[in-house]
Write a protein that holds these residues in place. Structure first.
Motif, short mmCIF file in Angstrom:
data_model
loop_
_atom_site.label_atom_id
_atom_site.label_comp_id
_atom_site.label_asym_id
_atom_site.label_seq_id
_atom_site.Cartn_x
_atom_site.Cartn_y
_atom_site.Cartn_z
N GLN A 17 0.82 -1.20 0.00
CA GLN A 17 0.00 0.00 0.00
C GLN A 17 0.86 1.26 0.00
O GLN A 17 2.02 1.24 0.41
CB GLN A 17 -0.92 -0.03 1.22
N LYS A 18 0.27 2.35 -0.45
CA LYS A 18 1.01 3.61 -0.58
C LYS A 18 1.56 4.12 0.75
O LYS A 18 2.60 4.76 0.78
CB LYS A 18 0.12 4.66 -1.25
N GLN A 77 -0.34 0.27 -3.98
CA GLN A 77 0.67 0.89 -4.82
C GLN A 77 0.36 0.55 -6.28
O GLN A 77 -0.15 -0.52 -6.60
CB GLN A 77 2.07 0.42 -4.43
N ASP A 78 0.68 1.47 -7.17
CA ASP A 78 0.34 1.33 -8.58
C ASP A 78 0.93 0.07 -9.22
O ASP A 78 0.30 -0.53 -10.09
CB ASP A 78 0.78 2.57 -9.36
N LEU A 79 2.12 -0.33 -8.79
CA LEU A 79 2.78 -1.51 -9.37
C LEU A 79 1.98 -2.79 -9.21
O LEU A 79 2.16 -3.73 -9.97
CB LEU A 79 4.15 -1.72 -8.70
N VAL A 80 1.14 -2.84 -8.20
CA VAL A 80 0.40 -4.07 -7.91
C VAL A 80 -1.10 -3.82 -7.77
O VAL A 80 -1.81 -4.59 -7.13
CB VAL A 80 0.94 -4.76 -6.63
N VAL A 117 4.19 -12.55 -0.75
CA VAL A 117 5.04 -11.37 -0.95
C VAL A 117 4.40 -10.21 -0.20
O VAL A 117 3.22 -10.27 0.14
CB VAL A 117 5.20 -11.02 -2.45
N GLY A 118 5.16 -9.16 0.07
CA GLY A 118 4.54 -7.97 0.63
C GLY A 118 5.27 -7.33 1.79
O GLY A 118 6.45 -7.54 2.00
N LEU A 119 4.50 -6.57 2.54
CA LEU A 119 5.02 -5.72 3.61
C LEU A 119 4.23 -5.94 4.90
O LEU A 119 3.04 -6.19 4.84
CB LEU A 119 4.92 -4.25 3.19
#
Length: 189
Positions: A17-18, A77-80, A117-119
């Motif tokens: 996320q942004k 986020q735009d990439l995902v 994957v991720g944060l």
């Protein structure tokens, strides 16, 4: 590695996320600055092969949080960014399984293999990975498509994002998941 496309592995993209682009908010430094790009590459592979995709979105219950639904930081986020046809799992705790229908969706689809994957590596990624492993899923945690931030210790000491990342991965590997790289996943899917 026993993962193959034939097993219909699901890709779980956790909290990309942004709000996590605000490094100062989370600790002042982070590791794996290309983690989102690696996650995006895997997402494109999953889309091209029509494999199951689940986007997990942290929706903080604290209205002052950068990840609260009323704040721009809650956006992916735009990439995902999810496509309309892709499933979004909204959560407000560290695990994508608590208070959501994720396990039911995975079970109904007869999915046994998860690629995560991720944060952030030591919070929501770790908690979700632990629960997935405990539920009996075959979990593949992608080390270069996950990241975290610096942490302050209980005695005020500073721990680097890379140290936090590596110790989180070490705690998960071979017990709750198999820690892999994005390149190794690309070879098998």
């Amino acid at each position: 590695m026993s993962i193959t496309r034939l097993n219909n592995p699901a890709l779980l993209l956790i909290d990309i996320q942004k709000g996590f682009q605000d490094v100062a908010y989370w600790g002042g430094d982070r590791n794996n600055v290309n983690a989102e790009e690696k996650a995006g590459e895997l997402l494109e592979i999953w889309r091209s092969k029509k494999l199951p995709i689940f986007h997990v979105q942290h929706c903080s219950s604290n209205p002052n949080s950068i990840l609260h639904e009323t704040n721009r930081g809650n956006e992916f986020q735009d990439l995902v960014k999810p496509l309309e046809s892709e499933i979004i799992i909204k959560k407000n705790v560290n695990s994508a399984f608590i208070g959501t229908n994720l396990k039911e969706l995975l079970d109904n689809a007869k999915i046994t293999d998860l690629v995560i994957v991720g944060l952030t590596t030591d919070h929501c990624v770790s908690t979700t990975t632990r629960m997935a492993g405990n539920f009996g899923f075959n979990v593949y945690l992608v080390s270069d498509a996950t990241a975290t931030f610096n942490k302050k210790g209980i005695n005020g000491e500073e721990f680097s994002a890379e140290l936090i990342h590596q110790t989180a991965l070490a705690s998960l590997n071979e017990e709750f998941a198999q820690v892999v790289t994005s390149e190794s996943i690309k070879e098998f899917v």
